[in-house]
Design an enzyme around this catalytic site. Sequence first.
Site, PDB file in Angstrom:
ATOM      1  N   ASP A   1      94.065 137.622 110.645  1.00  0.00           N
ATOM      2  CA  ASP A   1      93.959 137.125 112.019  1.00  0.00           C
ATOM      3  C   ASP A   1      93.548 135.659 111.994  1.00  0.00           C
ATOM      4  O   ASP A   1      92.364 135.331 111.967  1.00  0.00           O
ATOM      5  CB  ASP A   1      92.945 137.972 112.795  1.00  0.00           C
ATOM      6  CG  ASP A   1      92.828 137.524 114.246  1.00  0.00           C
ATOM      7  OD1 ASP A   1      93.431 136.492 114.599  1.00  0.00           O
ATOM      8  OD2 ASP A   1      92.123 138.205 115.020  1.00  0.00           O
TER       9      ASP A   1
ATOM     10  N   GLU B   1      98.743 137.074 113.370  1.00  0.00           N
ATOM     11  CA  GLU B   1      98.487 137.056 114.817  1.00  0.00           C
ATOM     12  C   GLU B   1      98.584 135.653 115.385  1.00  0.00           C
ATOM     13  O   GLU B   1      98.117 134.688 114.796  1.00  0.00           O
ATOM     14  CB  GLU B   1      97.090 137.631 115.114  1.00  0.00           C
ATOM     15  CG  GLU B   1      96.750 137.578 116.605  1.00  0.00           C
ATOM     16  CD  GLU B   1      95.463 138.315 116.962  1.00  0.00           C
ATOM     17  OE1 GLU B   1      95.167 139.339 116.338  1.00  0.00           O
ATOM     18  OE2 GLU B   1      94.767 137.850 117.886  1.00  0.00           O
TER      19      GLU B   1
ATOM     20  N   ASP C   1      92.329 145.625 109.632  1.00  0.00           N
ATOM     21  CA  ASP C   1      92.551 145.194 111.013  1.00  0.00           C
ATOM     22  C   ASP C   1      91.780 143.888 111.283  1.00  0.00           C
ATOM     23  O   ASP C   1      90.581 143.820 110.989  1.00  0.00           O
ATOM     24  CB  ASP C   1      92.045 146.323 111.934  1.00  0.00           C
ATOM     25  CG  ASP C   1      92.432 146.142 113.382  1.00  0.00           C
ATOM     26  OD1 ASP C   1      93.447 145.476 113.662  1.00  0.00           O
ATOM     27  OD2 ASP C   1      91.714 146.698 114.245  1.00  0.00           O
ATOM     28  N   HIS C   2      92.438 142.894 111.800  1.00  0.00           N
ATOM     29  CA  HIS C   2      91.803 141.595 112.119  1.00  0.00           C
ATOM     30  C   HIS C   2      91.012 141.021 110.945  1.00  0.00           C
ATOM     31  O   HIS C   2      89.822 140.700 111.079  1.00  0.00           O
ATOM     32  CB  HIS C   2      90.886 141.715 113.340  1.00  0.00           C
ATOM     33  CG  HIS C   2      91.641 141.976 114.602  1.00  0.00           C
ATOM     34  ND1 HIS C   2      92.331 140.986 115.268  1.00  0.00           N
ATOM     35  CD2 HIS C   2      91.856 143.115 115.296  1.00  0.00           C
ATOM     36  CE1 HIS C   2      92.916 141.510 116.333  1.00  0.00           C
ATOM     37  NE2 HIS C   2      92.666 142.801 116.362  1.00  0.00           N
TER      38      HIS C   2
ATOM     39  N   ASN D   1      92.083 152.228 119.260  1.00  0.00           N
ATOM     40  CA  ASN D   1      90.761 152.434 118.667  1.00  0.00           C
ATOM     41  C   ASN D   1      89.796 153.053 119.676  1.00  0.00           C
ATOM     42  O   ASN D   1      89.362 154.199 119.521  1.00  0.00           O
ATOM     43  CB  ASN D   1      90.222 151.089 118.138  1.00  0.00           C
ATOM     44  CG  ASN D   1      88.873 151.222 117.473  1.00  0.00           C
ATOM     45  OD1 ASN D   1      88.486 152.311 117.056  1.00  0.00           O
ATOM     46  ND2 ASN D   1      88.140 150.123 117.367  1.00  0.00           N
ATOM     47  N   THR D   2      89.508 152.312 120.746  1.00  0.00           N
ATOM     48  CA  THR D   2      88.486 152.753 121.711  1.00  0.00           C
ATOM     49  C   THR D   2      88.762 154.147 122.270  1.00  0.00           C
ATOM     50  O   THR D   2      87.840 154.935 122.479  1.00  0.00           O
ATOM     51  CB  THR D   2      88.398 151.726 122.856  1.00  0.00           C
ATOM     52  OG1 THR D   2      88.196 150.431 122.284  1.00  0.00           O
ATOM     53  CG2 THR D   2      87.251 152.027 123.792  1.00  0.00           C
TER      54      THR D   2
END
Length: 287
Positions: free
Chosen positions: A105, A135, A84-85, A231-232
């Site tokens: 990213d 992205e 991710d990223h 996620n959060t």
Amino acid sequence: MLVSAKEMLTKAKEGHYAVGQFNINNLEWTKAILLTAQECNSPVILGVSEGAGKYMAGYKTVVGMVNGMLEELNITVPVALHLDHGSYEGCLKCIEAGFSSVMFDGSHYPIEENVAKTTELVKLTNEKGLSLEAEVGSIGGEEDGVVGAGECADPNECKAIADLGVTMLAAGIGNIHGKYPDNWAGLSFETLDAVQKLTGKMPLVLHGGTGIPEDMIKKAIDLGVSKINVNTECQLSFAAATREYIEAGKDLQGKGFDPRKLLAPGFEAIKATVKEKMELFGSINKA
Ligand code: 13P
């Protein structure tokens, strides 16, 4: 066996639903998400940020843990393990370690540099049969110490990156990571619509899935979003359930301090959150 995210996202785009990417932090997270996907007969993407990769003792450890669970828990639904990223270097490391999907990213680079680096990674991931997310337009909020303002992507830049042959594209549409502030303006459906019209069949990715109202999620899926990152929300439900256990003094009763007991409510809370999201995204029984 881990799979690329290409097939599951192509099907999602055609079928007008979205596949959830749930970020993992440790064994409990990973097991909770995999078991829920299997129970819901849903495809799933496990997201690993560079920070979480480091926390879990490196990408090779993550690959070993996930592959072990796929086998020992008899997980048969499609599962992609996705960076991710990622930075350019992070992508190379994850490809080497055995991830089946990576996100580069490059949104903070000038578009020319984003194009150049994404082009190289398209070639590399294609050779290995892996999926690649790119992205355009930074996603706001804070993730691993990187704070973005939540801009709206330029649809023409999105087309330029999509045309390079990436598997899926994250476009900033006013979304941010973490909780949304009370004065948040909402998703820019105008931007999403314009991006979707120019990029056609390209599966679009919505980051910052935590706290987006259900009607906005459904509209985003209608407008071409096929992957939604959460996620959060799992972190919040895990923390709340753990707090409840401790505040009730259960860690002080009998063997309540045993981590297998202490972490059990949080584990169940993650499962419930993931199931709720899979229902909302429409991915149940789409494995
Ligand atoms: P949230 O933490 O807001 O759910 O965002 C997750 C995400 O987009 C990961 O890339």
